[in-house]
Motif scaffolding. Structure first.
Motif, PDB file in Angstrom:
ATOM      1  N   GLY A   1       0.785  -1.222   0.000  1.00  0.00           N
ATOM      2  CA  GLY A   1       0.000   0.000   0.000  1.00  0.00           C
ATOM      3  C   GLY A   1       0.817   1.271   0.000  1.00  0.00           C
ATOM      4  O   GLY A   1       0.260   2.364   0.177  1.00  0.00           O
ATOM      5  N   THR A   2       2.132   1.186  -0.195  1.00  0.00           N
ATOM      6  CA  THR A   2       2.981   2.372  -0.230  1.00  0.00           C
ATOM      7  C   THR A   2       2.724   3.154  -1.518  1.00  0.00           C
ATOM      8  O   THR A   2       2.875   2.607  -2.612  1.00  0.00           O
ATOM      9  N   PRO A   3       2.340   4.441  -1.430  1.00  0.00           N
ATOM     10  CA  PRO A   3       2.077   5.219  -2.638  1.00  0.00           C
ATOM     11  C   PRO A   3       3.359   5.520  -3.414  1.00  0.00           C
ATOM     12  O   PRO A   3       4.390   5.867  -2.840  1.00  0.00           O
ATOM     13  N   VAL A   4       3.281   5.376  -4.717  1.00  0.00           N
ATOM     14  CA  VAL A   4       4.369   5.700  -5.635  1.00  0.00           C
ATOM     15  C   VAL A   4       3.917   6.893  -6.473  1.00  0.00           C
ATOM     16  O   VAL A   4       2.879   6.834  -7.140  1.00  0.00           O
ATOM     17  N   LEU A   5       4.697   7.987  -6.437  1.00  0.00           N
ATOM     18  CA  LEU A   5       4.343   9.225  -7.129  1.00  0.00           C
ATOM     19  C   LEU A   5       5.317   9.503  -8.256  1.00  0.00           C
ATOM     20  O   LEU A   5       6.475   9.085  -8.210  1.00  0.00           O
ATOM     21  N   CYS A   6       4.828  10.232  -9.255  1.00  0.00           N
ATOM     22  CA  CYS A   6       5.685  10.738 -10.321  1.00  0.00           C
ATOM     23  C   CYS A   6       5.594  12.260 -10.274  1.00  0.00           C
ATOM     24  O   CYS A   6       4.555  12.835 -10.599  1.00  0.00           O
ATOM     25  N   LEU A   7       6.678  12.921  -9.825  1.00  0.00           N
ATOM     26  CA  LEU A   7       6.679  14.363  -9.614  1.00  0.00           C
ATOM     27  C   LEU A   7       7.685  15.029 -10.546  1.00  0.00           C
ATOM     28  O   LEU A   7       8.839  14.618 -10.604  1.00  0.00           O
TER      29      LEU A   7
END
Length: 315
Positions: free
Chosen positions: A102-108
């Motif tokens: 459930g760890t969120p992975v972001l693209c910033l």
């Protein structure tokens, strides 16, 4: 005030189901209740059973950690909030994927990742259910930029699986979860979930087809839903309309309208867990058949009704 529904589980148990062919739409959606028969009894009928008194009563609804994990599995956009260089809180819309914990992975991009004065952040995610309820979770944690190339390739695969697109690995970040605030709906009191409980929880196994099941039942089986109110719930008010809000492995959430009393929500628990679409359809059919038999006095109501509901709005 949030009230807990009473479980049907200590009083109801399904008879074992023999192997059968997949349930057809005709079996699942029977718009004409007169076609039901009372002889012989349904092979999945419910009967009273006894349990040792020392056993803890099983839960009738998913725990907040499980609900949070289900939300982030079904939703891929949220609001990422942190503090700007000037000390103002700022939230921006982001897409995200989640790993098996459930760890969120972001693209910033560059403009996104330079507005924060530190790593502390929150990611707010909400899921609309049938246009009637919006459960939501807010993940508090720290934004981390992984440096290990092997780990970045793994995060790349997580992102590709969710969005079916390639992404620059140098733009990938993760939110290291500290704790999670889970809310059942707007204006509800939230429940805090620890990082370990969140990571160890499993998303609901019915999540990928719950919405379709709810829509189909509300369209084709509204008579059964109304009958559930009369048979499985002990209500002290008249219901003018009832709709199914959501279905999960442990039961049904229903929204009830009463002209004289307001809007209510009631939880009708399943006699046992269901783990797949076929099981959910079979369980609904069994409970609908029993409710029809009880209504027609073909079967005695040998179960305890749900006695408590949650009031959503007064008249």
């Amino acid at each position: 005030m949030l009230l807990q529904t009473q479980s049907l589980t200590p009083h109801l148990a399904l008879l074992p189901l023999p192997p059968s062919k997949p349930i057809s739409k005709t079996q699942f959606f029977n718009p004409n209740p007169l076609r039901r028969t009372h002889s012989p009894p349904p092979r999945c009928s419910l009967s009273a059973v006894s349990e040792p008194t020392q056993l803890q009563k099983p839960s009738t609804k998913p725990f907040p950690a499980e609900v949070s994990r289900t939300i982030v599995e079904l939703v891929s956009v949220g609001t990422l909030s942190t503090l700007t260089q000037q000390g103002w809180p700022l939230g921006i819309g982001v897409r995200f994927a989640v790993d098996p914990e459930g760890t969120p992975v972001l693209c910033l991009n560059d403009s996104n990742r330079q507005f924060s004065i530190d790593r502390r952040s929150s990611l707010h995610v909400q899921l609309e259910q049938s246009g009637l309820r919006t459960p939501q979770c807010t993940i508090l944690g720290s934004i981390d930029k992984p440096e290990d190339r092997t780990f970045l390739k793994y995060l790349h695969s997580v992102w590709r699986k969710r969005f079916e697109e390639e992404v620059d690995e140098d733009l990938l970040y993760v939110v290291d979860v500290d704790r999670v605030l889970q809310m059942e709906d707007f204006r509800e009191v939230g429940t805090w979930v620890t990082s370990s409980d969140y990571k160890n929880a499993e998303p609901d196994p019915l999540r990928d087809f719950s919405e379709k099941l709810v829509n189909d039942i509300n369209t084709n089986n509204i008579e059964d839903i109304n009958r559930f109110c009369n048979i499985y719930a002990d209500l002290d008010f008249q219901v003018s309309e009832a709709k199914l809000v959501w279905i999960d492995r442990l039961g049904l959430d229903m929204r009830l309208w009463s002209p004289q009393n307001g809007i209510f929500e009631v939880r009708i628990p399943f006699p046992r867990d269901v783990t797949d679409e076929k099981g959910a359809k079979s369980m609904f059919n069994c409970m609908a058949q029993l409710a029809w038999e009880v209504e027609k006095n073909f079967h005695a109501p040998d179960f305890e009704k749900v006695k408590q509901v949650k009031q959503i709005m007064n008249v």
